[in-house]
Design a protein around this motif. Structure first.
Motif, PDB file in Angstrom:
ATOM      1  N   MET A  37       0.855  -1.107   0.023  1.00  0.00           N
ATOM      2  CA  MET A  37       0.153  -0.115  -0.187  1.00  0.00           C
ATOM      3  C   MET A  37       0.722   1.298  -0.082  1.00  0.00           C
TER       4      MET A  37
ATOM      5  N   ASP B  30      -2.813   5.469  -1.775  1.00  0.00           N
ATOM      6  CA  ASP B  30      -3.786   4.476  -1.121  1.00  0.00           C
ATOM      7  C   ASP B  30      -4.409   5.117   0.067  1.00  0.00           C
TER       8      ASP B  30
ATOM      9  N   TYR C  48      -9.657   8.102  -1.374  1.00  0.00           N
ATOM     10  CA  TYR C  48      -9.103   7.245  -0.419  1.00  0.00           C
ATOM     11  C   TYR C  48      -8.987   7.843   1.005  1.00  0.00           C
TER      12      TYR C  48
ATOM     13  N   LEU D  97      -7.105   1.886   6.437  1.00  0.00           N
ATOM     14  CA  LEU D  97      -6.697   1.074   5.199  1.00  0.00           C
ATOM     15  C   LEU D  97      -7.788  -0.206   5.008  1.00  0.00           C
TER      16      LEU D  97
ATOM     17  N   SER E 197     -11.040   1.056   3.953  1.00  0.00           N
ATOM     18  CA  SER E 197     -10.984   1.376   2.504  1.00  0.00           C
ATOM     19  C   SER E 197     -11.291   0.457   1.506  1.00  0.00           C
TER      20      SER E 197
ATOM     21  N   TYR F 207      -1.902  -6.456  -2.427  1.00  0.00           N
ATOM     22  CA  TYR F 207      -2.624  -5.477  -3.308  1.00  0.00           C
ATOM     23  C   TYR F 207      -3.338  -6.283  -4.257  1.00  0.00           C
TER      24      TYR F 207
ATOM     25  N   HIS G 286      -7.698  -6.251  -4.216  1.00  0.00           N
ATOM     26  CA  HIS G 286      -8.504  -5.916  -5.318  1.00  0.00           C
ATOM     27  C   HIS G 286      -8.789  -7.221  -6.060  1.00  0.00           C
TER      28      HIS G 286
ATOM     29  N   HIS H 153       2.615   0.590  -6.923  1.00  0.00           N
ATOM     30  CA  HIS H 153       2.072   0.396  -5.616  1.00  0.00           C
ATOM     31  C   HIS H 153       3.260  -0.624  -4.824  1.00  0.00           C
TER      32      HIS H 153
END
Length: 230
Positions: free
Chosen positions: A1, A46, A73, A116, A119, A160, A164, A177
């Motif tokens: 991140m 992020d 974010y 985080l 999110s 990551y 996602h 990232h």
């Protein structure tokens, strides 16, 4: 991140950056509001940590403009103890949380992890996709409840991808990232890390957790376990 720190007190900025890098985060830094807004808009961030007492553009205005430009974010506000009005202004401008100076590094790290997690829809520190589990607090990876050994870059890439899951991520996005801005950012290394992760996560070749989308990038194909989604 990837985390952006916008702080004009350089000693504190460096302290925060070192602490976050030690935790495995990719970190960008800016020393005034104008530079911070540029990073916030142009870099694949992020989360941002924004001091409110910034030169050139104060933190409240930075946050307001970032939100107006569609940046969604999390933004954590840093503010002096005797400036409670700034806390309110910063939150109303679009900040998600605030921390009053001076603060303990452990509290900052805890608040970062909470933001985080929120999110990406995590209820706790566990990120689970089928037999693959990441403890985001200890940064350990498990396959069928057995711990496996991975490198720091492999962890950044895997976490990551799993955060996602189902989304095709380009090499460029993945590079942005997992590497610092001044690192050797050869996108071909992504192929190496993907190959290593496939070997470690799928030694029998049956699971096939990471899918190659030719010409587009990579996708973690195992859905997140429903009980771990918020």
């Amino acid at each position: 991140m990837r985390i952006l720190i916008v702080e004009d007190e350089l000693a504190l900025q460096q302290q925060l950056a070192d602490s976050l890098r030690d935790q495995g985060y990719v970190v960008d830094t800016a020393s005034d509001g104008e530079e911070g807004l540029y990073f916030a808009k142009e870099y694949p961030i992020d989360m941002a940590i924004v001091d409110l007492g910034l030169p050139k553009m104060d933190g409240v205005e930075l946050i307001r403009r970032a939100r107006q430009d569609g940046i969604s974010y999390p933004i954590l506000i840093l503010t002096a103890r005797n400036r409670w009005q700034e806390k309110v202004e910063g939150l109303e401008a679009g900040g998600d949380d605030y921390l009053t100076k001076p603060f303990h590094p452990e509290e900052l790290l805890a608040r970062i992890k909470v933001q985080l997690r929120r999110s990406v829809g995590l209820a706790d520190n566990s990120l689970v996709c089928g037999p693959v589990k990441i403890d985001t607090s200890s940064k350990q990876v498990f396959l069928n409840d057995e711990a496996i050994t991975i490198t720091a870059y492999e962890y950044r890439l895997l976490s990551y991808l799993m955060m996602h899951t189902g989304k095709v991520l380009s090499k460029r996005e993945l590079v942005d990232h997992i590497y610092e801005e001044d690192d050797d950012r050869d996108s071909n290394t992504i192929e190496v890390f993907i190959r290593r992760l496939r070997t470690k996560l799928d030694p029998s070749g049956e699971l096939k957790p990471i899918e190659t989308q030719r010409g587009r990038g990579y996708r973690f194909r195992i859905p997140r376990t429903s009980s771990d989604a918020a």
